[in-house]
Design an enzyme around this catalytic site. Structure first.
Site, mmCIF file in Angstrom:
data_model
loop_
_atom_site.group_PDB
_atom_site.id
_atom_site.type_symbol
_atom_site.label_atom_id
_atom_site.label_comp_id
_atom_site.label_asym_id
_atom_site.label_seq_id
_atom_site.Cartn_x
_atom_site.Cartn_y
_atom_site.Cartn_z
ATOM 1 N N GLY A 11 0.820 -1.208 0.000
ATOM 2 C CA GLY A 11 0.000 0.000 0.000
ATOM 3 C C GLY A 11 0.847 1.249 0.000
ATOM 4 O O GLY A 11 0.544 2.224 0.686
ATOM 5 N N ALA A 12 1.922 1.220 -0.793
ATOM 6 C CA ALA A 12 2.953 2.259 -0.682
ATOM 7 C C ALA A 12 2.901 3.319 -1.782
ATOM 8 O O ALA A 12 3.819 4.115 -1.921
ATOM 9 C CB ALA A 12 4.338 1.612 -0.655
ATOM 10 N N ARG A 14 0.918 5.823 -1.847
ATOM 11 C CA ARG A 14 0.523 7.131 -1.288
ATOM 12 C C ARG A 14 0.468 7.045 0.229
ATOM 13 O O ARG A 14 0.647 5.973 0.804
ATOM 14 C CB ARG A 14 -0.836 7.569 -1.841
ATOM 15 N N ASP A 61 -2.237 -7.727 -5.624
ATOM 16 C CA ASP A 61 -3.424 -7.688 -4.780
ATOM 17 C C ASP A 61 -3.095 -8.489 -3.534
ATOM 18 O O ASP A 61 -3.001 -9.716 -3.578
ATOM 19 C CB ASP A 61 -4.614 -8.313 -5.529
ATOM 20 N N VAL A 62 -2.895 -7.805 -2.403
ATOM 21 C CA VAL A 62 -2.429 -8.497 -1.195
ATOM 22 C C VAL A 62 -3.434 -9.519 -0.674
ATOM 23 O O VAL A 62 -3.068 -10.441 0.054
ATOM 24 C CB VAL A 62 -2.057 -7.513 -0.062
ATOM 25 N N SER A 140 -4.250 0.344 14.126
ATOM 26 C CA SER A 140 -4.883 1.661 14.199
ATOM 27 C C SER A 140 -5.454 1.854 15.591
ATOM 28 O O SER A 140 -5.773 0.882 16.284
ATOM 29 C CB SER A 140 -6.018 1.760 13.172
ATOM 30 N N TYR A 152 -13.310 -2.357 9.946
ATOM 31 C CA TYR A 152 -11.949 -1.832 10.062
ATOM 32 C C TYR A 152 -11.388 -2.067 11.462
ATOM 33 O O TYR A 152 -10.235 -2.481 11.626
ATOM 34 C CB TYR A 152 -11.988 -0.337 9.725
ATOM 35 N N ALA A 155 -10.536 -5.726 11.888
ATOM 36 C CA ALA A 155 -9.330 -6.066 11.131
ATOM 37 C C ALA A 155 -8.083 -5.556 11.839
ATOM 38 O O ALA A 155 -7.071 -6.267 11.946
ATOM 39 C CB ALA A 155 -9.416 -5.482 9.722
ATOM 40 N N LYS A 156 -8.145 -4.333 12.344
ATOM 41 C CA LYS A 156 -6.977 -3.733 12.988
ATOM 42 C C LYS A 156 -6.683 -4.370 14.343
ATOM 43 O O LYS A 156 -5.519 -4.440 14.767
ATOM 44 C CB LYS A 156 -7.171 -2.219 13.124
#
Length: 251
Positions: A11-12, A14, A61-62, A140, A152, A155-156
Site C-alpha cells: 500500500g505504498a 501514497r 493484490d495483497v 490503528s 476496520y 481487522a486492525k
C-alpha cells in the site's frame, strides 16, 4: 560493510506507505513499493531513485495469495530476498453496523488482515533463512473501537493478535514482529472519512487536532520514523509490541 537489506512496503503508492517507503530508502534499504497497480507506485519509486536510493514498483493484490507469491518472486529476482516487510495496505468501507454489507466486511478484512497474513507467509522463509527479519504491521487506534468501523476495527484488532503470534513463532529465527497503531494521520484516507461525514477536510483536521494532546494531527513521516526504529538491527529485542503513535495516551 553491512549488507544491504530489501524491504517490501504494501500500500505504498501514497499516504503512510509512501512515507515509509521513502524513509526506509533513506535509511539505506532497497525498497519494493507495492500497490495494487505498479504504475501508481512508480512516482514513489522515482522520488526514491532521484534521492539516490534503490526501489522497485510492484503490482499485487495483497488479498490474493498467488498475486503476493508472484510479487515476492519478482522482488527476489530484481532486488534480492526481502527480510523487512511493512504491511500497510488498507481500505475503508465505513458504515454503521445495521447498514454494513457482508461485502463491505469481507473487502476490509481481506485487504488488511488476510493481506498481512499472505505477505508474511510469502516472505517468512527468506527471513528465517537469513536468520534476520523485521515485520511491522499497521494497526490503528480504531482497534479499540470506532463508530461506523466494525469491519476496520475488527481487522486492525486482528492485526495486533497476528503480530503477537508472529513474534512468538518466528522469534527464534531472529525475526521480530511489531505493530504500529496510528491515530489521526493526514492522508487521502482521512480525507475520504471527512468527505463521508460531510465535513471539509481542513475543519476535520482542526477538530481532530483539538482533541490530541500534542495539538496537531499526524503526518506519514511520524509513522515512518517509528517503522525505521522497529526495522533497525538494533531493535532486535523489541518484539510483539503495539506502539500507539497518536499524539497522546488515548485514542
Amino acid at each position: 560493510m553491512t549488507e544491504t537489506r530489501t524491504a517490501i512496503v504494501t500500500g505504498a503508492a501514497r499516504g503512510i506507505g509512501a512515507g515509509v517507503a521513502r524513509r526506509l530508502a533513506a535509511d539505506g534499504l532497497q525498497v519494493a513499493v507495492l500497490d495494487l497497480d505498479a504504475a501508481d507506485a512508480q512516482p514513489v519509486v522515482d522520488s526514491i531513485t532521484e534521492a539516490g536510493g534503490k526501489a522497485l514498483a510492484v503490482g499485487a493484490d495483497v488479498s490474493d495469495p498467488a498475486s503476493v507469491d508472484a510479487a515476492v518472486e519478482q522482488v527476489v529476482a530484481e532486488l534480492g530476498a526481502p527480510t523487512v516487510v511493512v504491511n500497510n495496505a488498507g481500505i475503508i468501507r465505513d458504515n454503521l453496523l445495521f447498514k454494513m454489507t457482508v461485502e463491505e466486511w469481507d473487502l476490509v478484512m481481506n485487504v488488511h488482515l488476510r493481506g498481512a497474513f499472505n505477505t508474511v507467509k510469502a516472505t517468512q522463509k527468506h527471513m528465517t533463512e537469513a536468520k534476520f527479519g523485521r515485520i511491522v504491521n499497521l494497526s490503528s487506534t480504531s482497534a479499540l473501537g470506532n463508530r461506523g468501523q466494525a469491519n476496520y476495527s475488527a481487522a486492525k484488532a486482528g492485526i495486533q493478535g497476528l503480530t503477537k503470534t508472529l513474534a512468538i513463532e518466528l522469534g527464534k529465527y531472529g525475526v521480530t514482529a511489531n505493530a504500529i497503531a496510528p491515530g489521526f494521520i493526514q492522508t487521502d484516507m482521512t480525507a475520504a472519512t471527512a468527505e463521508r461525514i460531510g465535513v471539509p477536510f481542513d475543519d476535520f483536521i482542526k477538530f481532530s487536532a483539538d482533541q490530541i494532546p500534542v495539538a496537531r494531527v499526524g503526518q506519514p513521516e511520524d509513522i515512518a520514523h517509528a517503522v525505521s526504529f522497529f526495522v533497525s538491527p538494533e531493535a532486535g529485542f523489541v518484539s510483539g509490541q503495539v506502539l500507539y503513535v497518536a499524539g497522546g495516551p488515548k485514542a
